[in-house]
Enzyme design. Structure first.
Site, PDB file in Angstrom:
ATOM      1  N   GLU A   1       0.762  -1.161   0.114  1.00 47.50           N
ATOM      2  CA  GLU A   1      -0.220   0.130   0.110  1.00 47.50           C
ATOM      3  C   GLU A   1       1.005   1.384   0.136  1.00 47.50           C
ATOM      4  O   GLU A   1       0.859   2.230   0.805  1.00 47.50           O
ATOM      5  CB  GLU A   1      -0.883  -0.066   1.102  1.00 47.50           C
ATOM      6  CG  GLU A   1      -1.979  -1.167   1.244  1.00 47.50           C
ATOM      7  CD  GLU A   1      -3.100  -1.118   2.329  1.00 47.50           C
ATOM      8  OE1 GLU A   1      -4.014  -1.770   1.953  1.00 47.50           O
ATOM      9  OE2 GLU A   1      -2.933  -0.626   3.272  1.00 47.50           O
TER      10      GLU A   1
ATOM     11  N   GLU B   1      -5.346  -8.417  -1.438  1.00 51.57           N
ATOM     12  CA  GLU B   1      -6.246  -8.098  -0.011  1.00 51.57           C
ATOM     13  C   GLU B   1      -7.825  -7.873  -0.432  1.00 51.57           C
ATOM     14  O   GLU B   1      -8.115  -6.929  -1.161  1.00 51.57           O
ATOM     15  CB  GLU B   1      -5.758  -6.867   0.755  1.00 51.57           C
ATOM     16  CG  GLU B   1      -4.458  -7.261   1.416  1.00 51.57           C
ATOM     17  CD  GLU B   1      -3.982  -6.226   2.264  1.00 51.57           C
ATOM     18  OE1 GLU B   1      -5.040  -5.478   3.022  1.00 51.57           O
ATOM     19  OE2 GLU B   1      -2.584  -6.074   2.674  1.00 51.57           O
TER      20      GLU B   1
HETATM   21  C1  BGP Z   1      -4.639  -3.016   4.768  1.00 57.99           C
HETATM   22  C2  BGP Z   1      -3.160  -3.478   5.291  1.00 57.99           C
HETATM   23  C3  BGP Z   1      -3.218  -4.804   6.299  1.00 57.99           C
HETATM   24  C4  BGP Z   1      -4.257  -5.148   6.842  1.00 57.99           C
HETATM   25  C5  BGP Z   1      -5.712  -4.580   5.948  1.00 57.99           C
HETATM   26  C6  BGP Z   1      -6.790  -4.851   7.091  1.00 57.99           C
HETATM   27  O1  BGP Z   1      -4.572  -1.651   4.784  1.00 57.99           O
HETATM   28  O2  BGP Z   1      -2.429  -3.791   4.156  1.00 57.99           O
HETATM   29  O3  BGP Z   1      -2.017  -4.978   6.636  1.00 57.99           O
HETATM   30  O4  BGP Z   1      -4.437  -5.217   8.179  1.00 57.99           O
HETATM   31  O5  BGP Z   1      -5.599  -3.277   5.704  1.00 57.99           O
HETATM   32  O6  BGP Z   1      -6.897  -3.682   7.919  1.00 57.99           O
HETATM   33  P1  BGP Z   1      -7.132  -3.853   9.429  1.00 57.99           P
HETATM   34  O7  BGP Z   1      -6.136  -4.797  10.073  1.00 57.99           O
HETATM   35  O8  BGP Z   1      -7.079  -2.510   9.922  1.00 57.99           O
HETATM   36  O9  BGP Z   1      -8.622  -4.374   9.536  1.00 57.99           O
END
Ligand code: BGP
Length: 484
Positions: A175, A381
């Site tokens: 990201e 993701e």
């Molecule tokens: C993204 C990241 C991850 C992950 C995901 C979910 O932004 O790359 O590392 O954690 O989001 O977010 P969260 O864990 O805050 O729910």
């Protein structure tokens, strides 16, 4: 029609959110190791080193460090053909700037990759996923220092040489565009830490933020990424290197030209400023306006433009959780998403954590991206953070997660039928892990439940949820069982 043959199916994690073992095997501290647990509406704190009496969820996380064989076996049982994971830089280079790596760290990841290969699982490795070595953050000022480029390239050389033949797919920065999005993005993406020894951080507090540092840091990451792409190809022509961006799908709230323009500008800012540099090899024409509006001057060295041009990525990978809506009305009601917020969209629902759910936005965005870049895409993701509970029958019944994923995969398939070249799908968090934004365990994404709570209590036992068996079928049928 459907997903192409050889489509990569799997899940994605990050080392600092699942490994634990934060001080084992010669590992140095990394930034998340000094981030305390938080919660919805309760910010995480960054401390100067580890303070007694505080809880740091990354220290044990879900103990993948000791349990990776069990976890990878469970991924294999679901039929994964790909596992996206990150290497924790400080496990290989405890300070981040040493000339040679820590052999124990090198051996650990070799074992993990070998374990994946044993089951025919292709590792997709994020080189830097929100886990900068702490020394590079505190002593160097994170990525705002140009010196980090050499440290990173040295780290990459180690990865590409040590794991040649074991790993073929790489992502340079998780990201990368998070650094466009304020102080929290600067911490997570750039290791640009707030002054003070115990500071609450979150999307709200931006008083100490420095856009100048963030934009400069991004430039350094662009150069580092471009150099890594070239190096990866030199060391092994089989290597495929992608960028990784968070997707910011922005709809105009209305057909008012003001809203339409606002949506366009917001998308250029959040997506294409970074995407263009990494996929097209040059800053876009609108970069100058962005710098002027942000009041920043990005210092570039002679030769930087050539480095960027020569280091274009092979594929474009991204995370997708939600869409946002741009409104020129300052009084519009707000909604949030992954690191993004905008006007609430009356057509869409939100998760328990307030993130807008929009499967069709994924199809829309895949088409937008493919039209623009014409290189293979990968969704690395996507998922639903939700509360799960163990039912009386001992199972975990999570139809909400199945619904969320099914609808997104369906839209992905439609995008493939639209003509998009899509390499694969690794949903976020196949096993419950620590949340990046809040540091909680309660925000669960997994097909595999982990017995662990927000305060670090629990046996760490793994339990298959209903969605585990559902995803197993999806993979076995290459997505054909979605409509059953
Ligand atoms: C993204 C990241 C991850 C992950 C995901 C979910 O932004 O790359 O590392 O954690 O989001 O977010 P969260 O864990 O805050 O729910």
């Amino acid at each position: 029609m459907g997903f192409p043959k050889g489509f990569l199916w799997g899940g994605a994690t990050a080392a600092n959110q699942c490994e634990g073992g934060f001080a084992e095997g010669g590992k140095g501290l990394s930034v998340p190791d000094v981030m305390t647990g938080g919660g919805k509406g309760r910010p995480r704190h960054i401390t100067d080193g580890i303070l007694p009496g505080r809880y740091y969820p990354s220290h044990e996380a879900v103990d993948f460090y000791h349990r990776y064989k069990e976890d990878i076996a469970l991924f294999a049982e679901m039929g994964f053909t790909c596992y996206r994971m990150s290497v924790n830089w400080a496990r290989l280079f405890p300070r981040g700037d040493e000339p040679a790596p820590n052999p124990e760290g090198v051996a650990f990841y070799r074992d993990v990759f070998t374990e994946c290969r044993k089951y025919g699982i292709e590792p997709l490795v994020t080189i830097s996923h929100y886990e900068l070595p702490y020394v590079l953050a505190r002593e160097y000022g994170g990525w705002s220092s140009r010196k980090l480029i050499d440290c990173y390239v040295n780290y990459c050389r180690t990865l590409f040489c040590e794991y040649k033949g074991l790993v073929q797919y790489w992502l340079t920065f998780n990201e990368i565009n998070i650094m466009m999005l304020g102080a929290f993005g600067g911490i997570m993406g750039g290791g640009i830490l707030p002054p003070g020894d115990d500071v609450a951080v979150g999307m709200g507090d931006e008083s100490w933020d420095s856009p100048q540092k963030r934009f400069q840091a991004l430039h350094h990451q662009f150069i580092a990424s471009a150099k890594a792409v070239r190096l990866a190809h030199e060391i092994d022509p089989e290597n495929r290197v992608g960028c990784m961006l968070l997707s910011s799908v922005v709809y105009p709230y209305s057909c008012s030209p003001d809203d339409v323009l606002k949506a366009q500008q917001s998308s250029r800012f959040a997506n294409f400023y970074c995407g263009d540099v990494q996929a097209r090899g040059a800053y876009p024409s609108f970069a100058k306006r962005i710098w002027a509006e942000q009041g920043v001057t990005v210092v570039m060295e002679q030769g930087d433009a050539e480095i960027l041009a020569a280091g274009r990525v092979d594929f474009y990978a991204f995370s997708y959780y939600s869409s946002t809506t741009a409104s020129s009305d300052p009084h519009a009601a707000l909604a949030s998403g992954n690191m993004m917020s905008g006007a609430a969209n009356p057509y869409l629902k939100t998760t328990d954590w307030g993130w807008t759910i929009d499967p069709k936005g994924l199809r829309y965005f895949l088409n937008e991206l493919y039209d623009r870049y014409r290189i293979p895409l990968m969704v690395v993701e996507n998922g639903l953070g939700a509360r799960d509970s163990i039912a009386q029958d001992g199972g975990i019944h999570d139809p909400y997660r199945i619904d969320y994923l099914r609808e997104h995969i369906r839209q992905m398939r439609l995008a493939v039928e639209d003509g998009v070249e899509l390499m694969g799908y690794t949903m976020w968090g196949p096993i419950d892990i620590v949340s990046a934004s809040t540091g909680e365990m309660a925000k669960r994404y997994g097909f595999i439940y982990v017995d662990r709570d927000n305060e670090g209590r629990g046996t760490l036992r793994r339990i298959r949820k209903d969605s585990f068996y559902w995803y197993q079928k999806v993979i076995a049928s290459n997505g054909d069982t979605l409509d059953e």
